[in-house]
Write a protein that holds these residues in place. Structure first.
Motif, PDB file in Angstrom:
ATOM      1  N   UNK A  40       0.832  -1.205   0.000  1.00 14.34           N
ATOM      2  CA  UNK A  40       0.000   0.000   0.000  1.00 14.34           C
ATOM      3  C   UNK A  40       0.868   1.257   0.000  1.00 14.34           C
ATOM      4  N   UNK A  41       1.839   1.310   0.911  1.00 14.85           N
ATOM      5  CA  UNK A  41       2.698   2.485   0.999  1.00 14.85           C
ATOM      6  C   UNK A  41       3.517   2.667  -0.276  1.00 14.85           C
TER       7      UNK A  41
ATOM      8  N   UNK B 269       8.947   5.085  -0.303  1.00 18.45           N
ATOM      9  CA  UNK B 269       9.996   4.071  -0.413  1.00 18.45           C
ATOM     10  C   UNK B 269       9.976   3.240   0.868  1.00 18.45           C
ATOM     11  N   UNK B 270       9.795   1.926   0.729  1.00 17.93           N
ATOM     12  CA  UNK B 270       9.662   1.055   1.902  1.00 17.93           C
ATOM     13  C   UNK B 270      10.777   0.013   1.897  1.00 17.93           C
TER      14      UNK B 270
ATOM     15  N   UNK C 114      -3.139   2.383   8.457  1.00 15.00           N
ATOM     16  CA  UNK C 114      -2.304   2.944   7.391  1.00 15.00           C
ATOM     17  C   UNK C 114      -2.610   4.421   7.197  1.00 15.00           C
ATOM     18  N   UNK C 115      -3.890   4.780   7.251  1.00 17.00           N
ATOM     19  CA  UNK C 115      -4.269   6.189   7.079  1.00 17.00           C
ATOM     20  C   UNK C 115      -3.671   7.056   8.183  1.00 17.00           C
ATOM     21  N   UNK C 116      -3.742   6.606   9.431  1.00 17.66           N
ATOM     22  CA  UNK C 116      -3.144   7.361  10.540  1.00 17.66           C
ATOM     23  C   UNK C 116      -1.638   7.519  10.347  1.00 17.66           C
ATOM     24  N   UNK C 117      -1.002   6.459   9.847  1.00 13.76           N
ATOM     25  CA  UNK C 117       0.452   6.496   9.657  1.00 13.76           C
ATOM     26  C   UNK C 117       0.843   7.487   8.571  1.00 13.76           C
TER      27      UNK C 117
END
Length: 388
Positions: free
Chosen positions: A26-27, A33-34, A182-185
């Motif tokens: 997702x990110x 970049x993960x 994920x949204x909070x992050x």
């Protein structure tokens, strides 16, 4: 790009399958970049994953998941180069919490007040690092005694999708909460979401590929889209068993049982005109869905109206059966090339396997390793953007 956000994903053997891959892909789809690392392993190595599911017993079940490939080396990590940290759950945190280099790494993120997002059993590592003292924190309920002993202000998860935040710390109970987690992050990283509110339909079936339904489903939910998942002959709240398809050195992919995926709407009475786009996961479901006249009718309505349609892996079997590939350029899992070519499309070789392509309103991909491209291209057609 110079200002691209960089995120570190802390992995280990028997990390929960969804809890590592969903945020990773997702990110990546959103343009971050993960780097995924594991102590004692290097880039190119893999971590075995665990599928945890609720089957009505006193605790969750466990079975083998996909093999998750690392893309960075733990011993080379410089925490100052990253903007945030994600800690998945599963069984990996039990032993990762005992490794000093892991807790030291977490402490560096904590001391710099960079966003840390931890889910399920990942909070065991936070407790070992002393990062929860005095902070509101939730987790999978069985982790409560450790967090309380570590000085956290325990917040009881109201549902399995519950998440909470306190300062730089974001915690979630289980992978059901990924959309909010994920949204909070990303918002803690400064993200601005544009084009949210879209309504997306997922066409599901028994033994669709596990990642190919959940990763795009939760990635789009995290961007505040309304996402419905339907299956012929089933209703909202019913489940579809999924299949784990992986590449393990055989001449074709292996298959293992996946999670049970919960549908969110009834197939009967679905109105294509009320949705902005359609996603067709792969796996084995498309083989039989392609024989269903109501499925064919539904897919035709989306394609012929020019709405964005994203189909991956074996999903293109449905498009071919519906006669919707004539004159299109598309890819698919290589074994589906025959369906694509006989359907009148121009075949695009997926080399490497993560290549995805857009032709008009159609996005096609070959397999789940391509999700970042697949989701990003579908987002572009929908007018969905994430900026920092």
């Amino acid at each position: 790009m110079a200002d691209q956000k960089r995120v570190l994903l802390l992995c280990g053997d028997y990390v929960e399958d969804y809890e590592v891959m969903v945020p990773f892909q997702a990110l990546s789809a959103y343009g971050l970049s993960v780097d995924a690392v594991c102590p004692g392993k290097k880039a190119g190595d893999f971590c075995r994953t665990a599928i945890h599911d609720s089957l009505g017993h006193q605790t969750y079940s466990e079975s083998r998941g996909h093999n998750f490939v690392l893309n960075a080396t733990f011993d080379e990590i410089d925490a100052t180069k990253y903007d945030g940290l994600i800690i998945p759950g599963g069984r990996a945190p039990e032993y990762l919490a005992m490794i000093e280099s892991v807790t030291d790494l977490v402490k560096k993120f904590e001391h710099s007040q960079k966003p840390i997002a931890s889910i399920c059993h990942g909070q065991l590592i936070l407790a070992a690092a002393g990062s929860v003292k005095g902070k509101k924190c939730t987790a999978y309920p069985a982790v409560k005694p450790v967090l309380v002993a570590a000085g956290a202000h325990w917040v009881e998860p109201e549902t399995t999708a519950y998440c909470t935040s306190d300062g730089n710390l974001i915690t979630g109970a289980t992978y059901d909460g990924h959309p909010e987690f994920i949204r909070l992050f990303i918002k803690a990283l400064g993200a601005k979401i544009s084009g949210s509110g879209k309504r997306i339909l997922f066409l599901c079936g028994d033994y669709m590929e596990d990642y190919e339904v959940m990763v795009p489903f939760q990635s789009l939910e995290a961007l505040e889209c309304r996402v419905d998942a339907v299956c012929p002959g089933k209703r909202a709240g019913d489940k579809c068993p999924t299949a784990v398809h992986d590449f393990e050195g055989d001449q074709t992919y292996s298959e293992k049982p996946g999670h049970n995926f919960t549908l969110t709407a009834d197939f009967e009475g679905i109105d294509a005109s009320s949705y902005d786009g359609l996603v067709i996961p792969g796996g084995r479901a498309p083989e039989y869905l392609a024989l269903n006249d109501n499925v064919i009718k539904l897919v035709k309505e989306f394609m012929e109206s020019g709405k964005p349609v994203a189909s991956i892996c074996h999903g293109q079997q449905i498009l071919s059966a519906a006669g919707l590939l004539k004159g299109k350029k598309c890819t698919a899992y290589p074994a589906v090339k025959l369906n694509v070519v006989l359907g009148g499309a121009t075949w695009l070789e997926p080399d490497p396997i993560h290549r995805c392509f857009t032709d008009g309103n159609l996005v096609t991909g070959a397999a789940w390793p391509g999700h970042p491209e697949f989701i990003a291209q579908f987002m572009a057609l929908l007018g969905l953007t994430v900026s920092f």
